[in-house]
Scaffold this motif. Sequence first.
Motif, PDB file in Angstrom:
ATOM      1  N   PHE A 213       8.778  -8.019  14.870  1.00 48.80           N
ATOM      2  CA  PHE A 213       9.124  -7.966  13.457  1.00 48.80           C
ATOM      3  C   PHE A 213       8.442  -9.071  12.665  1.00 48.80           C
ATOM      4  N   ARG A 214       8.113 -10.170  13.311  1.00 50.17           N
ATOM      5  CA  ARG A 214       7.364 -11.217  12.611  1.00 50.17           C
ATOM      6  C   ARG A 214       5.987 -10.706  12.215  1.00 50.17           C
ATOM      7  N   THR A 215       5.384  -9.897  13.088  1.00 51.95           N
ATOM      8  CA  THR A 215       4.082  -9.305  12.775  1.00 51.95           C
ATOM      9  C   THR A 215       4.189  -8.399  11.556  1.00 51.95           C
ATOM     10  N   VAL A 216       5.218  -7.576  11.524  1.00 50.18           N
ATOM     11  CA  VAL A 216       5.440  -6.688  10.379  1.00 50.18           C
ATOM     12  C   VAL A 216       5.704  -7.513   9.124  1.00 50.18           C
ATOM     13  N   ALA A 217       6.517  -8.521   9.260  1.00 53.66           N
ATOM     14  CA  ALA A 217       6.862  -9.364   8.107  1.00 53.66           C
ATOM     15  C   ALA A 217       5.624 -10.078   7.570  1.00 53.66           C
ATOM     16  N   ARG A 218       4.742 -10.551   8.465  1.00 53.22           N
ATOM     17  CA  ARG A 218       3.516 -11.205   8.012  1.00 53.22           C
ATOM     18  C   ARG A 218       2.610 -10.224   7.282  1.00 53.22           C
ATOM     19  N   SER A 219       2.553  -8.993   7.776  1.00 49.73           N
ATOM     20  CA  SER A 219       1.737  -7.973   7.097  1.00 49.73           C
ATOM     21  C   SER A 219       2.291  -7.690   5.704  1.00 49.73           C
ATOM     22  N   ILE A 220       3.604  -7.609   5.604  1.00 44.32           N
ATOM     23  CA  ILE A 220       4.226  -7.383   4.294  1.00 44.32           C
ATOM     24  C   ILE A 220       3.983  -8.581   3.387  1.00 44.32           C
ATOM     25  N   GLU A 221       4.079  -9.770   3.942  1.00 36.80           N
ATOM     26  CA  GLU A 221       3.847 -10.972   3.138  1.00 36.80           C
ATOM     27  C   GLU A 221       2.398 -11.033   2.641  1.00 36.80           C
ATOM     28  N   THR A 222       1.463 -10.669   3.490  1.00 36.90           N
ATOM     29  CA  THR A 222       0.052 -10.705   3.118  1.00 36.90           C
ATOM     30  C   THR A 222      -0.285  -9.684   2.050  1.00 36.90           C
ATOM     31  N   HIS A 223       0.294  -8.497   2.153  1.00 33.12           N
ATOM     32  CA  HIS A 223      -0.039  -7.391   1.253  1.00 33.12           C
ATOM     33  C   HIS A 223       1.106  -7.029   0.311  1.00 33.12           C
ATOM     34  N   HIS A 224       1.959  -7.986   0.001  1.00 34.04           N
ATOM     35  CA  HIS A 224       3.169  -7.652  -0.756  1.00 34.04           C
ATOM     36  C   HIS A 224       2.879  -7.075  -2.139  1.00 34.04           C
ATOM     37  N   GLN A 225       1.806  -7.516  -2.787  1.00 31.98           N
ATOM     38  CA  GLN A 225       1.507  -6.970  -4.121  1.00 31.98           C
ATOM     39  C   GLN A 225       1.192  -5.475  -4.038  1.00 31.98           C
ATOM     40  N   SER A 226       0.380  -5.097  -3.071  1.00 31.76           N
ATOM     41  CA  SER A 226       0.037  -3.675  -2.904  1.00 31.76           C
ATOM     42  C   SER A 226       1.254  -2.874  -2.467  1.00 31.76           C
ATOM     43  N   ILE A 227       2.040  -3.440  -1.589  1.00 33.66           N
ATOM     44  CA  ILE A 227       3.227  -2.742  -1.086  1.00 33.66           C
ATOM     45  C   ILE A 227       4.238  -2.546  -2.208  1.00 33.66           C
ATOM     46  N   LEU A 228       4.406  -3.552  -3.040  1.00 36.61           N
ATOM     47  CA  LEU A 228       5.373  -3.442  -4.139  1.00 36.61           C
ATOM     48  C   LEU A 228       4.935  -2.432  -5.194  1.00 36.61           C
ATOM     49  N   ASN A 229       3.648  -2.142  -5.264  1.00 37.63           N
ATOM     50  CA  ASN A 229       3.182  -1.124  -6.203  1.00 37.63           C
ATOM     51  C   ASN A 229       3.763   0.251  -5.876  1.00 37.63           C
ATOM     52  N   TYR A 230       4.170   0.447  -4.639  1.00 29.86           N
ATOM     53  CA  TYR A 230       4.816   1.709  -4.238  1.00 29.86           C
ATOM     54  C   TYR A 230       6.044   1.978  -5.107  1.00 29.86           C
ATOM     55  N   PHE A 231       6.747   0.930  -5.488  1.00 26.46           N
ATOM     56  CA  PHE A 231       8.001   1.090  -6.219  1.00 26.46           C
ATOM     57  C   PHE A 231       7.788   1.406  -7.701  1.00 26.46           C
ATOM     58  N   ASN A 232       6.554   1.336  -8.181  1.00 28.73           N
ATOM     59  CA  ASN A 232       6.281   1.707  -9.571  1.00 28.73           C
ATOM     60  C   ASN A 232       6.506   3.198  -9.796  1.00 28.73           C
ATOM     61  N   ASN A 233       5.888   4.016  -8.961  1.00 32.44           N
ATOM     62  CA  ASN A 233       6.077   5.461  -9.109  1.00 32.44           C
ATOM     63  C   ASN A 233       6.247   6.170  -7.772  1.00 32.44           C
ATOM     64  N   ARG A 234       6.542   5.389  -6.730  1.00 35.17           N
ATOM     65  CA  ARG A 234       6.839   5.891  -5.395  1.00 35.17           C
ATOM     66  C   ARG A 234       5.742   6.803  -4.849  1.00 35.17           C
ATOM     67  N   SER A 235       4.512   6.384  -5.042  1.00 40.23           N
ATOM     68  CA  SER A 235       3.410   7.152  -4.480  1.00 40.23           C
ATOM     69  C   SER A 235       2.645   6.291  -3.477  1.00 40.23           C
ATOM     70  N   THR A 236       2.050   6.950  -2.505  1.00 41.87           N
ATOM     71  CA  THR A 236       1.305   6.250  -1.467  1.00 41.87           C
ATOM     72  C   THR A 236      -0.129   6.745  -1.462  1.00 41.87           C
ATOM     73  N   ASN A 237      -0.931   6.169  -0.612  1.00 39.41           N
ATOM     74  CA  ASN A 237      -2.306   6.601  -0.467  1.00 39.41           C
ATOM     75  C   ASN A 237      -2.460   7.525   0.746  1.00 39.41           C
ATOM     76  N   ALA A 238      -1.394   8.203   1.125  1.00 39.80           N
ATOM     77  CA  ALA A 238      -1.418   9.070   2.300  1.00 39.80           C
ATOM     78  C   ALA A 238      -2.442  10.191   2.161  1.00 39.80           C
ATOM     79  N   ALA A 239      -2.600  10.743   0.973  1.00 41.82           N
ATOM     80  CA  ALA A 239      -3.575  11.820   0.776  1.00 41.82           C
ATOM     81  C   ALA A 239      -4.990  11.307   1.014  1.00 41.82           C
ATOM     82  N   ALA A 240      -5.290  10.127   0.514  1.00 41.23           N
ATOM     83  CA  ALA A 240      -6.619   9.551   0.713  1.00 41.23           C
ATOM     84  C   ALA A 240      -6.865   9.243   2.182  1.00 41.23           C
TER      85      ALA A 240
END
Length: 117
Positions: A58-85
């Motif tokens: 979980f520390r690995t996951v937490a570090r990834s979230i910490e590193t990319h938190h700005q991009s991850i938090l953008n999900y909450f703007n309109n709840r969309s992901t880049n899964a299609a891309a």
Amino acid sequence: SQLHRAKLLFERYPLIEQAYKLSRKLSAIFSNCTAKIIAFKKLALWYNEVEDSGLKVFRTVARSIETHHQSILNYFNNRSTNAAAESFNAKIKAFRAAARGVRDINFFLFRLANIYA
């Protein structure tokens, strides 16, 4: 029942229970939070719990979230992901692997556009 099995498992293996609870809390953040600010606060609290838990995975996951938190938090703007891309990128890679040795790049791109356009 699953509840009974989980109770027995968690009694014997408390680290599994701790990991299960952490994973469910992270899932709940992405399922229930609708505002970016609230999600940021809950992710910070979750991160603190991970640090306190001592679980390396979980520390690995937490570090990834910490590193990319700005991009991850953008999900909450309109709840969309880049899964299609990502899916389209995987299709292109599979097509490229199937067409190894193609010398005519323009024809390769033409075929790719015709198949996936």
